[in-house]
Motif scaffolding. Sequence first.
Motif, PDB file in Angstrom:
ATOM      1  N   ASN A 143      -5.716 -36.681 -27.538  1.00 10.77           N
ATOM      2  CA  ASN A 143      -6.183 -36.626 -26.146  1.00 10.77           C
ATOM      3  C   ASN A 143      -7.140 -35.459 -25.917  1.00 10.77           C
ATOM      4  O   ASN A 143      -7.200 -34.884 -24.824  1.00 10.77           O
ATOM      5  CB  ASN A 143      -4.996 -36.519 -25.182  1.00 10.77           C
ATOM      6  N   ALA A 144      -7.897 -35.126 -26.957  1.00  7.86           N
ATOM      7  CA  ALA A 144      -8.916 -34.077 -26.855  1.00  7.86           C
ATOM      8  C   ALA A 144     -10.195 -34.580 -27.501  1.00  7.86           C
ATOM      9  O   ALA A 144     -10.204 -35.595 -28.207  1.00  7.86           O
ATOM     10  CB  ALA A 144      -8.445 -32.787 -27.519  1.00  7.86           C
ATOM     11  N   CYS A 157      -9.485 -30.717 -23.634  1.00  5.04           N
ATOM     12  CA  CYS A 157      -8.627 -31.852 -23.294  1.00  5.04           C
ATOM     13  C   CYS A 157      -9.402 -32.876 -22.463  1.00  5.04           C
ATOM     14  O   CYS A 157     -10.295 -32.521 -21.675  1.00  5.04           O
ATOM     15  CB  CYS A 157      -7.396 -31.371 -22.511  1.00  5.04           C
ATOM     16  N   ARG A 158      -9.050 -34.129 -22.605  1.00  2.00           N
ATOM     17  CA  ARG A 158      -9.677 -35.188 -21.837  1.00  2.00           C
ATOM     18  C   ARG A 158      -9.207 -35.160 -20.391  1.00  2.00           C
ATOM     19  O   ARG A 158      -8.243 -34.464 -20.045  1.00  2.00           O
ATOM     20  CB  ARG A 158      -9.382 -36.549 -22.469  1.00  2.00           C
ATOM     21  N   TYR A 161      -5.529 -34.581 -18.713  1.00  2.00           N
ATOM     22  CA  TYR A 161      -4.679 -33.841 -19.639  1.00  2.00           C
ATOM     23  C   TYR A 161      -4.970 -32.352 -19.496  1.00  2.00           C
ATOM     24  O   TYR A 161      -6.086 -31.947 -19.113  1.00  2.00           O
ATOM     25  CB  TYR A 161      -4.914 -34.291 -21.084  1.00  2.00           C
ATOM     26  N   GLU A 162      -3.980 -31.542 -19.822  1.00  2.36           N
ATOM     27  CA  GLU A 162      -4.137 -30.101 -19.748  1.00  2.36           C
ATOM     28  C   GLU A 162      -3.685 -29.471 -21.057  1.00  2.36           C
ATOM     29  O   GLU A 162      -2.805 -29.993 -21.746  1.00  2.36           O
ATOM     30  CB  GLU A 162      -3.329 -29.525 -18.581  1.00  2.36           C
ATOM     31  N   GLU A 163      -4.328 -28.341 -21.389  1.00  2.57           N
ATOM     32  CA  GLU A 163      -4.039 -27.658 -22.646  1.00  2.57           C
ATOM     33  C   GLU A 163      -2.702 -26.933 -22.560  1.00  2.57           C
ATOM     34  O   GLU A 163      -2.428 -26.230 -21.580  1.00  2.57           O
ATOM     35  CB  GLU A 163      -5.166 -26.677 -22.957  1.00  2.57           C
ATOM     36  N   SER A 168      -2.315 -28.201 -28.092  1.00  2.56           N
ATOM     37  CA  SER A 168      -2.084 -29.612 -27.766  1.00  2.56           C
ATOM     38  C   SER A 168      -2.561 -29.902 -26.349  1.00  2.56           C
ATOM     39  O   SER A 168      -2.791 -28.997 -25.548  1.00  2.56           O
ATOM     40  CB  SER A 168      -0.593 -29.950 -27.894  1.00  2.56           C
ATOM     41  N   CYS A 169      -2.707 -31.184 -26.046  1.00  2.00           N
ATOM     42  CA  CYS A 169      -3.108 -31.656 -24.726  1.00  2.00           C
ATOM     43  C   CYS A 169      -2.034 -32.607 -24.211  1.00  2.00           C
ATOM     44  O   CYS A 169      -1.783 -33.651 -24.836  1.00  2.00           O
ATOM     45  CB  CYS A 169      -4.464 -32.360 -24.778  1.00  2.00           C
ATOM     46  N   GLU A 170      -1.437 -32.246 -23.097  1.00  2.00           N
ATOM     47  CA  GLU A 170      -0.390 -33.071 -22.501  1.00  2.00           C
ATOM     48  C   GLU A 170      -0.848 -33.600 -21.148  1.00  2.00           C
ATOM     49  O   GLU A 170      -1.649 -32.964 -20.458  1.00  2.00           O
ATOM     50  CB  GLU A 170       0.896 -32.255 -22.342  1.00  2.00           C
TER      51      GLU A 170
END
Length: 334
Positions: A143-144, A157-158, A161-163, A168-170
């Motif tokens: 998701n990045a 991140c897309r 989504y947040e870093e 990681s991007c959640e």
Amino acid sequence: MTNRARLTVPQDFPIQAAENEGMPPRPDFEDTQPRFTRPGSQTGTHCLGSLKEKTATGKAWPAREKPIRQDKKKNNNSLARLISRLAVVAGIIASVAFPVFAQDGTGPMPDNAEARNYGGGWDCDPGFRVDGAECLALDIPDNAYATGRTYGSGWACRRGYEEVGDASCEAIPVPENAYLRSSGYDWQCERGYRQDRETCVPIVLQEHGYLTEDTSGSGWVCDRGFTPSASACVPISVPENGYLTNADYGAEWACERGFFEIDGRCDPVALPANAFLDQESYGPGWRCERGFEAVDNACVAIDLPANAHLDRSGNRWRCDRSFQLSDGACVLGR
């Protein structure tokens, strides 16, 4: 007649007559010949001429040529040493400069790189970053996407989504009755709901009220002619000859022109002669015309003394320039 003994010095070398014999010798700084005196000889005529030395081959060379050749040999050795040192320095510079050129994208183009559209050199493909003379793949999480920037992590991140933890991007948690903002980095409650911490709660709309776009506060305001009181909209009591101000703060109503407020009502303004209505919220609600001054509740004509004039307001006077007030008159200043 006195007989003088003439000293003779045995000569092993041919004597050459010097030019300008009898004159003091002229110093020669470029090539000064050493003078030799035979041991045990007395003061007399010195040997002049070029001394010759024999080389290994047996050939005779002038004495003056030996130091010249030695100087040439010394210069050649110095030049060789200088060239050797320059070669060493050039090798060091080349070994240090090559990685710099590679970091700057000006060396040989490696894999996963492309030539620049302008200038010269190359850049790594998106998702790769220069490392020495190579382009190494970035560790991009799910998701990045690769940003293509040479600074930072090289990825972002897309939308939605947040870093988290720089690795990681959640997904951004969007509560019920909310939607993701256009920026993609936050959420907002839908119309009819207001934010309460991390949730969206319904707005309880009161009678004679309407919804607003303000996401903070209650989310509603009262209709015109009503004011909020204890979570309700109550009518505004406007006296006769008054009107609503529609102000969010301050007075909710004001008196019409020609009336002034007193004890919650609007009484008519008692306009004296030579006066006009004044819109200022303070004062009696009227003002004297130019050339008159207010005395109690009336407008009295101004008795203008000599060498005086009305001021900007038109309701007072002052002395002319170079005159000063003295006992109600304008006298010339001294």
